[in-house]
Design an enzyme around this catalytic site. Structure first.
Site, short mmCIF file in Angstrom:
data_model
loop_
_atom_site.label_atom_id
_atom_site.label_comp_id
_atom_site.label_asym_id
_atom_site.label_seq_id
_atom_site.Cartn_x
_atom_site.Cartn_y
_atom_site.Cartn_z
N LYS A 46 0.87 -1.16 0.00
CA LYS A 46 0.00 0.00 0.00
C LYS A 46 0.91 1.22 0.00
CE LYS A 46 -4.02 1.77 2.60
NZ LYS A 46 -4.83 1.58 3.82
N SER B 228 -9.72 1.13 2.81
CA SER B 228 -8.90 1.97 1.96
C SER B 228 -7.75 1.23 1.28
CB SER B 228 -8.31 3.10 2.80
OG SER B 228 -7.41 2.57 3.76
N SER C 180 -9.77 -1.17 7.05
CA SER C 180 -9.21 -0.99 5.71
C SER C 180 -8.48 -2.19 5.13
CB SER C 180 -8.26 0.21 5.70
OG SER C 180 -9.00 1.40 5.73
#
Lengths: 467, 455, 97
Positions: free
Chosen positions: A76, A151, A175
């Site tokens: 990420k 996310s 997330s």
């Protein structure tokens, strides 16, 4: 050669069936062929990937077979990578090249894992759909008109689409667990303090956890064995010794008590998701676990206190982005970041602190105590990971409150600090559903055991999207 | 002109008598730890090339996390203990949120409602106690410089200072004059230096001073309804000047029936006046909240007792002892205990002097009156020179000659022996002369003079 | 119902907002605050605050120094710099008289 689990790839590498370079090239090829459709990557690190794959092959040749050696992975874009652009999905950091790497990245590099790229995400990890990225939405491999969840949208999709055997995400309110559920993969949110936060862009410091996506629970245990542990650079990381996570993973769950909290099976959630989760829990019963109905009475307040405490921390954590030492000025923040900064600034402001922030910290105690009491009665808690399956891109973008509510089942884990594992639990109208397993503080090992037994009995992870 | 000025001064004196200054003080003391407060950057950055003592933490890079410096925390607690503060068993760090280009993270890690120490005092020589509200731990900011680059006015930032450990010591509004503030500062500086936790070097910004000043009317019981803060002063004399300037300014305003504006001002050295900086009306809202990156601190009594045992004898205690033990005047004892080094030097000289019958009072007087450089003059050398000084200067030539002649007259036998070749006999004569002179001359000198007389 | 002074909050947060954004945020933030209102009904009289969940205490480090960034590394990501210093438009802290 794509779509392998870590365990499968490990075997092939150790048997010299394939080389790390071949495995990495296959990953990169899959990435190139799919990413126009998926938009899961912001930066591809082809050159350095091949270099580290070569080094991994050297080590394998010399008899090294540590679990992640030669395994491709992605990050990420919250994880700082020295010399490799790190954006947090925001235009503020559009061209930021970090001067150092996060502890997790260093650990994975030492373990010989091969970084193939940096993933798309909701900017600053604010969001539950991936749509808040300043670099365009990531799409769901199961239906590219749908969101993949967020996310950690990009990292989830990288694994779900068979590009990388594992990826690192961050989980502050769900997330990791929520996008894992929406894309039929395994997502781990470790106990707060189990994995170092150093060098990962902070969203809400007292909630942030560094977790990962894998295809299987077994793989998840292998990754945590590398990332977990005390870090002298993170004062909130725990000195507690790490468990042997892969050991006992194949032990039966006979006799384990699994709690089913009534507050997580509510009206208003997708009935089909509810049913799918119930039947997953039924499966655990068939496997020998005892299902116990429990209550976590303060659950209904979790989202609200989360949006007080989290936004307050966000407002403070994003204050450093002033465009002076790095990055662009504050005008470059997107809507969601601005919204959270505003809300967080408001709840901390003079005259409001007691009514909002202080009160929320107290209710946080009550939620934590709910779990402590529950874990006196049960070993693990099973719930749905998300109230719905994946939704259409654009459906909730103008209704921040509705978007916030999609974290309703996962946010409690961050409020209390406990670990949570999302495992594939079937499909509703061809869309994945996830079951969330919650454990006591540092109870990851138990979650892996339950999750592993469930996945071996159901093999949902073997089902792959048509791409 | 002269008449007018004199008249004004008279009026002013009369007016100021009607108001009592109400002054409080915040002092930031930079600790002399090896590394910074929350990172391992070298804390000895003074004079270094800009931005060469920075890392992810003190530069506020994304993802960086603070880990507190144990030595710095102990330094803060020791300062608190030396100021007679309570040391609460539970403390924590908080974030103080505000924006300024020299504040890397957009917040300063400080302490809000649970500081490491609170409720202490410093007693002035008058016996008046200045209450200390708290002494808490925080981190310093970077340094701003204002320059013209390519014809543009710009500010330049050096983050070498960013994250250095600071102890902020806040007093109650107990001061009533600039002199009291100055004495307090001297005492405070002596204490932190005695503790060895700070250099208190004003030139290097080691102590930064922020007085807040207001005036209370004679018949007014409650605190004034305004307060003027003067920011970041780096010399004791400037604090005195700034306070006196403000007292005069407030007096004039009040006398006109105006209330001075509540605001922050700066001290302008060149113009010798304070200048308005920003109004307190729009004072920052710091939005304090507990620092989530640092777990709280919970002390045991044993731990705190252990720290307390490490405290050296502090200036006031030492001064009392010097008066008691060595019979020094208060004045001398005070001068000799202003620095730990000076007090140690004095006691070292006393120890050596004792063997040569030089008393402590003489030593104290010598060190003070002769302004002895304690760094270059070794204690033993000082004792030697005191002995020499007292012997040579104790007797005039005339007196010496008279005494010696008397001795020769009264000891004819010894004189005869000497003249007959028994040179040893001179020692008896020297002894006799020394006794008469009561040690006021050197034996060598006496012997030489006697030999001259006998030849 | 709490109303939110969007202009003031934006100033505190150093967020430059357009008028349109101010309007939009006022509406959205009010809706969120309304949702949060239910927190005021929880009995918290006997409850301690949780500011973090680690249960850790007294985490510190020894006072030892290690290498820092070079000036080049430290300033490498700055958009505007001058002689190894970060540069910003002049900060007015001088006289406002």
């Amino acid at each position: 050669m794509y779509g392998l689990t870590i365990a499968q790839a490990r075997k092939k590498l150790d048997n010299k069936e394939i080389s790390a370079v071949e495995l990495t090239k296959a990953s990169l090829q899959r990435l190139q062929s799919l990413d126009k459709k998926l938009n899961a990557f912001l930066t591809v690190t082809e050159e350095t990937a091949l270099e580290s794959a070569k080094k991994a092959d050297e080590r394998i040749k010399n008899g090294d077979s540590t679990p992640l050696l030669g395994i491709p992975f992605s990050l990420k874009d919250m994880y700082l990578t020295k010399g490799i652009r790190t954006t947090a999905g925001s235009k503020v950091l559009e061209d930021y090249i970090p001067q150092y790497s996060s502890t997790v990245v260093e650990k994975l590099e030492t373990a010989g894992a091969v970084l193939i790229g940096k993933n798309n995400q909701d900017a600053w990890a604010h969001g539950s759909s991936g749509e808040n990225s300043d670099f365009g939405s990531t799409t769901n491999p199961w239906n590219t008109e749908l969101v993949p969840g967020g996310s950690s949208s990009g990292p989830a999709v990288a694994v779900a689409a068979g590009i990388a055997p594992f990826s690192m995400g961050t989980d502050t309110g769900g997330s990791i667990r929520q996008p894992a559920a929406l894309t039929n993969i395994v997502g781990l949110k470790p106990t707060y303090g189990r994995v170092s936060r150093y060098g990962t862009i902070a969203m809400a410091s007292s909630f942030d956890t560094m977790g990962h996506f894998t295809k299987t629970v077994e793989d998840s245990a292998m990754v945590l064995s590398v990332t977990a542990g005390k870090d002298a650079k993170d004062a909130t990381s725990s000195p507690k010794p790490i468990d042997a996570y892969t050991k006992d993973i194949d032990t039966s769950i006979k006799g384990l008590k699994i709690g089913m909290p009534k507050e997580y099976f509510i009206d208003g959630m997708d009935e089909k998701v509810k049913e799918a989760t119930m039947s997953a829990i039924k499966k655990l019963e068939e496997l020998g676990a005892e299902i116990v109905e429990i209550s976590l009475p303060h659950t209904q307040y979790a989202i609200d206190i989360y949006y007080v405490l989290q936004t307050a921390e966000v407002s403070s954590n994003l204050a450093r982005y002033d465009g002076i030492r790095y990055g662009n000025t504050r005008e470059f923040f997107g809507d969601e970041a601005k919204r959270r900064i505003m809300l967080g600034t408001f709840v901390l402001a003079h005259g409001y602190y007691d009514a909002y922030y202080k009160r929320a910290m107290k209710i946080r105690t009550l939620i934590k105590q709910d779990f402590e009491k529950a874990f006196e009665k049960v070993d693990v808690i099973a719930t749905p990971a998300s109230p719905t399956t994946a939704w259409k891109i654009g459906e909730k973008v103008d209704d921040p409150l509705a978007m916030y509510l999609s974290d309703v089942f996962t946010v409690t884990g961050n409020v209390a600090g406990i670990p949570g594992l999302s495992v594939p639990a079937g499909f509703v109208k061809n869309l994945p559903v996830g079951m969330q397993l919650l454990g006591p503080m540092f109870g990851e090992k138990l979650l892996f055991q339950v999750g592993r037994q469930y996945e071996l009995a159901t093999k949902w992870y073997e089902k792959e999207p048509n791409l | 002109m002269v008449r007018k000025g004199a008249k004004f001064m008279n009026t002013f004196d009369k007016l100021s008598a009607r108001y009592t200054p109400v002054i409080g003080l915040e002092v930031h003391v930079e600790l002399n730890t090896k590394s910074k407060m929350f990172c391992e950057c070298d804390n000895n950055w003074f004079g270094a090339k800009p931005n060469t003592h920075t890392c992810p933490v003190c530069l506020g890079l994304p993802g960086a996390l603070p880990v507190p410096n144990k030595k710095a925390i102990e330094g803060c607690i020791k300062i608190g203990m030396a100021l007679g503060c309570d040391i609460p068993l539970i403390s924590k760090f908080d974030r103080k949120n505000y924006f300024y280009p020299d504040l890397a993270k957009g917040y300063q890690i400080s302490q809000y409602d649970q500081p490491f120490s609170e409720h202490g005092s410093i007693t002035l020589s008058s016996g008046k106690k200045i209450g200390i509200t708290r002494a808490h731990m925080e981190e310093d900011t970077g340094k701003l410089m204002h320059e013209t680059v390519n014809g543009q006015h710009v500010s330049l930032i050096d983050f070498n200072r960013s994250g250095s450990p600071l102890v902020e010591i806040v007093t109650e509004p107990d001061f009533e004059s600039a002199e009291e503030v100055k004495e307090y500062l001297q005492k405070l500086r002596a204490i932190v230096r005695y503790l060895g936790v700070a250099d208190g070097d004003m030139e290097k910004g080691g102590m930064r001073l922020e007085p807040n000043i207001s005036l209370r009317a004679e018949d007014q019981k409650e605190l004034p309804n305004y307060k003027v803060e003067v920011k970041n002063i780096n010399s004791f004399n400037f604090v005195v000047d700034a306070i006196e300037y403000e007292i005069k300014r407030h007096t004039e305003a009040l006398e006109k029936g105006e209330t001075p504006k509540q605001e922050t001002r700066g001290w302008d050295e060149d113009q010798h006046r304070t200048i308005s900086q920003r109004s307190k009306e729009e004072a920052a809202d710091y939005r304090y909240f507990p620092e989530p990156d640092i777990p709280p601190f919970v002390w045991t009594k044993e731990y705190l007792d252990g720290l307390r045992k490490e405290l050296p004898e502090l200036p006031d205690a030492k001064k009392g002892r010097f008066v008691e033990q060595y019979g020094l005047t208060n004045y001398n004892a005070d001068l000799l205990t202003r620095t730990d080094a000076m007090s140690r030097y004095f006691e070292e000289v006393v120890k050596i002097g004792k063997e040569q019958l030089v008393d402590a009072k003489t030593i104290a007087n010598t060190i003070i009156n002769k302004k002895i450089d304690t760094e270059t003059v070794l204690p033993a050398e000082l004792v030697k020179s005191i002995v020499a000084l007292s012997q040579v200067s104790g007797v005039s030539d005339e007196e010496l000659q008279t005494v010696l002649k008397t001795v020769l007259t009264h000891n004819e036998k010894s004189v005869a022996d000497y003249k007959a070749g028994k040179t040893n006999a001179i020692m008896f004569l020297v002894g006799q002369a020394m006794r008469e002179l009561k040690g006021k001359a050197k034996a060598d000198t006496v012997r030489t003079e006697l030999e001259k007389l006998l030849s | 119902m709490t109303t939110i002074d969007v202009k003031h909050i934006a100033k505190l947060a150093e967020l430059p907002l357009t008028q349109e954004e101010e309007k939009k945020f006022k509406k959205q933030l009010s809706a969120i605050l309304e949702h949060i209102e239910k927190l005021s009904s929880v009995d918290i009289s006997q409850v301690a605050e949780t500011s973090q969940v680690t249960g850790l205490e007294n985490v510190d480090r020894e006072d030892s120094a290690s290498a820092s960034f070079s000036q080049e590394e430290a300033t490498s990501q700055a958009k505007i710099k001058h002689n190894g210093l970060f540069e910003v438009p002049v900060i007015l802290e001088e006289a406002v008289e």
